[in-house]
Design an enzyme around this catalytic site. Sequence first.
Site, PDB file in Angstrom:
ATOM      1  N   SER A 139      -7.465 -24.203 -41.595  1.00  0.00           N
ATOM      2  CA  SER A 139      -6.889 -25.274 -42.402  1.00  0.00           C
ATOM      3  C   SER A 139      -5.389 -25.074 -42.568  1.00  0.00           C
ATOM      4  CB  SER A 139      -7.547 -25.293 -43.789  1.00  0.00           C
ATOM      5  OG  SER A 139      -6.871 -26.165 -44.671  1.00  0.00           O
ATOM      6  N   TYR A 152      -9.322 -20.310 -51.304  1.00  0.00           N
ATOM      7  CA  TYR A 152      -9.614 -21.001 -50.046  1.00  0.00           C
ATOM      8  C   TYR A 152      -8.438 -20.867 -49.073  1.00  0.00           C
ATOM      9  CZ  TYR A 152     -10.394 -24.981 -46.874  1.00  0.00           C
ATOM     10  OH  TYR A 152     -10.544 -25.788 -45.771  1.00  0.00           O
ATOM     11  N   LYS A 156      -8.400 -18.957 -45.464  1.00  0.00           N
ATOM     12  CA  LYS A 156      -8.049 -19.607 -44.206  1.00  0.00           C
ATOM     13  C   LYS A 156      -6.872 -18.905 -43.520  1.00  0.00           C
ATOM     14  CE  LYS A 156     -11.163 -22.832 -44.070  1.00  0.00           C
ATOM     15  NZ  LYS A 156     -12.237 -22.802 -43.038  1.00  0.00           N
TER      16      LYS A 156
END
Length: 258
Positions: A139, A152, A156
């Site tokens: 991402s 998160y 990533k």
Amino acid sequence: MDLSLAGRVVLITGGVRGVGAGITRAFLSAGAQVVTCARRPPDRPIQEAGRTPEHLPCDVRDPAQVETLVDSITRQHGRLDILVNNAGGAPFAMAAEASPRFHAKVVELNLLAPLLVSQAANRVMQEQDGGGTIVMVSSVSGRRASPGTAAYGAAKAGIDNLTATLAVEWAPKVRVNALAVGMVRTELSHLHYGDEAGIAAVGRTVPLGRLADPAEIGSCAVFLASPLASYVSGATLPVHGGGESPAFLSASTSREVP
């Protein structure tokens, strides 16, 4: 310039909804034998080009379930050629307010689980003719600040590093690459961006003027898994419509700013 993957066996984690469903449809269109896995089955069968994927239940955070999953695929199909590590995600939570357990679970799903599934797939790929290829769904959150999804974004960023490292360790039999995915229009977009007006306004912040369609992410995954990318390994391909326009462009009052 043939992107056909006829005869290839593909495992797509979380391949039943959102971006994952778009990836599944792309591999079906390319002629691959597709196996999806998730903790629960799709709400309705995914169909593309008159074909549907096989679905197996699996919690990709559980080592025993992952081993059973990969063993089932190899028993049924005799091989595993491509793995797409798509399963992931995180709810919105500011870092100062989220619990340690929350952060641990987010990192487990978005970083440790892809490593776990990749290890199981690699053991198969290293022993088969032609090796195999792994595509990580990363991402843009791993490359820029990720307010509201700090764990998160950090996970990533770890995926991008993991991609480069595994590409070195598992070469030459296994290629490993990643997609740094930007904002995508899915059935859950309203939870992040609001109503249609909000979604359109967010899309205008992207240089290409819109959010991605899941099919566009799928096409890039097929490319990285295909023979056309046979000399690409250890790379993270940005799929973000040009990224995000710098905030100063809209804030500046200078006529010289484009």
